[in-house]
Write a protein that holds these residues in place. Sequence first.
Motif, PDB file in Angstrom:
ATOM      1  N   LEU A  58       0.820  -1.215   0.000  1.00 10.71           N
ATOM      2  CA  LEU A  58       0.000   0.000   0.000  1.00 10.71           C
ATOM      3  C   LEU A  58       0.857   1.269   0.000  1.00 10.71           C
ATOM      4  N   LEU A  59       2.042   1.168   0.585  1.00  9.19           N
ATOM      5  CA  LEU A  59       2.913   2.342   0.650  1.00  9.19           C
ATOM      6  C   LEU A  59       3.921   2.399  -0.490  1.00  9.19           C
ATOM      7  N   SER A  60       4.156   1.302  -1.147  1.00  6.88           N
ATOM      8  CA  SER A  60       5.243   1.275  -2.128  1.00  6.88           C
ATOM      9  C   SER A  60       4.804   1.003  -3.556  1.00  6.88           C
ATOM     10  N   ASN A  61       3.505   0.763  -3.765  1.00  2.00           N
ATOM     11  CA  ASN A  61       3.110   0.420  -5.138  1.00  2.00           C
ATOM     12  C   ASN A  61       2.799   1.646  -5.983  1.00  2.00           C
ATOM     13  N   HIS A  62       3.097   2.837  -5.484  1.00  3.16           N
ATOM     14  CA  HIS A  62       3.039   4.045  -6.297  1.00  3.16           C
ATOM     15  C   HIS A  62       4.269   4.893  -5.975  1.00  3.16           C
ATOM     16  N   TRP A  63       4.876   5.444  -7.001  1.00  3.37           N
ATOM     17  CA  TRP A  63       6.152   6.152  -6.793  1.00  3.37           C
ATOM     18  C   TRP A  63       6.006   7.383  -5.903  1.00  3.37           C
ATOM     19  N   LEU A  64       4.818   8.011  -5.877  1.00  3.97           N
ATOM     20  CA  LEU A  64       4.631   9.169  -5.006  1.00  3.97           C
ATOM     21  C   LEU A  64       4.683   8.768  -3.536  1.00  3.97           C
ATOM     22  N   SER A  65       3.969   7.678  -3.199  1.00  2.00           N
ATOM     23  CA  SER A  65       3.988   7.195  -1.820  1.00  2.00           C
ATOM     24  C   SER A  65       5.391   6.780  -1.412  1.00  2.00           C
ATOM     25  N   LEU A  66       6.065   6.071  -2.307  1.00  2.00           N
ATOM     26  CA  LEU A  66       7.419   5.637  -2.011  1.00  2.00           C
ATOM     27  C   LEU A  66       8.342   6.834  -1.794  1.00  2.00           C
ATOM     28  N   SER A  67       8.187   7.874  -2.614  1.00  2.00           N
ATOM     29  CA  SER A  67       8.992   9.091  -2.451  1.00  2.00           C
ATOM     30  C   SER A  67       8.689   9.764  -1.123  1.00  2.00           C
ATOM     31  N   ALA A  84       6.436  17.654   3.121  1.00  2.00           N
ATOM     32  CA  ALA A  84       6.285  17.214   1.730  1.00  2.00           C
ATOM     33  C   ALA A  84       6.122  15.700   1.675  1.00  2.00           C
ATOM     34  N   GLY A  85       6.903  14.986   2.495  1.00  2.00           N
ATOM     35  CA  GLY A  85       6.774  13.526   2.535  1.00  2.00           C
ATOM     36  C   GLY A  85       5.428  13.087   3.056  1.00  2.00           C
ATOM     37  N   LEU A  86       4.929  13.750   4.110  1.00  2.00           N
ATOM     38  CA  LEU A  86       3.625  13.387   4.661  1.00  2.00           C
ATOM     39  C   LEU A  86       2.500  13.607   3.652  1.00  2.00           C
ATOM     40  N   ILE A  87       2.634  14.595   2.817  1.00  2.00           N
ATOM     41  CA  ILE A  87       1.603  14.867   1.803  1.00  2.00           C
ATOM     42  C   ILE A  87       1.675  13.845   0.667  1.00  2.00           C
ATOM     43  N   LEU A  88       2.901  13.470   0.282  1.00  2.00           N
ATOM     44  CA  LEU A  88       3.060  12.550  -0.853  1.00  2.00           C
ATOM     45  C   LEU A  88       2.563  11.144  -0.554  1.00  2.00           C
ATOM     46  N   ILE A  89       2.687  10.688   0.679  1.00  2.00           N
ATOM     47  CA  ILE A  89       2.281   9.309   1.011  1.00  2.00           C
ATOM     48  C   ILE A  89       0.792   9.079   0.741  1.00  2.00           C
ATOM     49  N   MET A 130      -1.176   6.925  -2.454  1.00  2.00           N
ATOM     50  CA  MET A 130      -2.152   5.867  -2.176  1.00  2.00           C
ATOM     51  C   MET A 130      -3.484   6.165  -2.849  1.00  2.00           C
ATOM     52  N   LEU A 131      -3.883   7.449  -2.861  1.00  5.54           N
ATOM     53  CA  LEU A 131      -5.145   7.832  -3.500  1.00  5.54           C
ATOM     54  C   LEU A 131      -5.070   7.613  -5.009  1.00  5.54           C
TER      55      LEU A 131
END
Length: 463
Positions: free
Chosen positions: A10-19, A62-67, A71-72
């Motif tokens: 859930l946290l790593s299957n999109h590059w934005l969340s991973l970033s 910035a990291g808290l917003i990207l996660i 996911m969305l």
Amino acid sequence: MRRWLEPLVLLSNHWLSLSGVVLVTTAGVLSILLLPALLSGKASNPYLGILTFLFLPILFFAGLILIPAGMLLNRRRGAAAVPEHLTLQTPAVRRLLTFVAFTTVVNLLLGSQLTYRAVAYMDTPEFCGATCHVMQPQAVAHQNASHANVECVKCHIGPGAQGYVHAKLNGALQLVSLVAGKYGRPIIAAPGKIPPARDTCDSCHDPSKQYGDRLRVLTKYGEDEKSAQAMTVLLMHVGGPAAGIHGAHFGAGTSIRYAYTDDTLQKIPWIEVRKGGATTAFLEQGAKPGVETALRIKTMDCQDCHNRPAHTFESPDRAVDKAIARGEISPSLPFAKKRALEVLKAAYASREEAAAKIPAAYLAFFPQQPSAAQSAKAVREIWERNVFPAMKVAWGSYPNQLGHTDSPGCFRCHDEAHVAAGDKKITQDCNACHNMVAVEDAAPKVLTDLGMQVAKPAAPAPK
């Protein structure tokens, strides 16, 4: 083990969340490394302060917003990207949600501290003066002024949330101008950019206080061979709400407005005095009636005379006098003051050039004098705290309006060249502001009568 690791999808299957995870982790590690600075609210140098109190919070949030953003976006992509067996009933998912909820609380606490420290750091003289290189002249002058222990925000930010928001928005605009290189040299604080005295100065200085008369002793040294000492003693009629200098300008029922032509407030063609219900307008000789309608108008307050209480730049003459009085420049050197002024008033292209040439030029006058090296160092330091070629700050760039010796000051209005109806003029009578008890006297008798010792130049400090 696989089912325990699957929720991490859930946290790593999109590059934005991973970033986002990488940014938050990086910010967390840096927070631990920079913990001493975070706890103290101070940094050992301005660049570490920028990293600790500005970039670190930006990185963290910035990291808290990207996660959640990643996911969305991943959810909108379709359920195929998420294993079908991962539901709210899955223990691993519930544990993940519990972990996310807990870390969210921790992140909010950490983020609030980062935000608080960032705001607090932006209010320090270190940030205002040392981080922003174009403010170097003001930072150096602040260190050598009577308000050196007063933080910048005490004078430059008005009271309440409105003043704070206005200051920060103005600071953001200044940052844009700085990055674009579109700022004046030298930097001049235009009227209206600094909060009025009633919102800043009055928090420490009581305008209703009666000061009465104050004795002021001015020590000056000549440009003769012995740099002879002369003292002027003034009895200043400071007064208060009902009398003296303060009463004449700010007494009950008194209000003064004036029109000005430049941001340094040196040229004042129109003055309006309201006192006791009567209004009198004074026009500078040569100015046409109605000139004020085409100019900016300001209501007089403390800052019109006390305009450089926290960023005082000296004149070369006065600076050398102070250095001799403190023993930094030895009056035993022949023509010590005259030579110092010659060196100080010469043109230098940069601070590096001045640092090399000023001591050498001064020492050249006294090749055999043992006290010359220390005096040469003092002359260089005078130049370095008053002249900044890169910002086009030269002698006189920032006039001090208190008095009328180093700049027009009082004489901007009290010049008997401002005339009202009936040929009424603003007085230039010296006794209106002070009595000259002694004028350039080597040993004023009045000081002896008062039991005051006549000051003599301090002995140079031993090497």
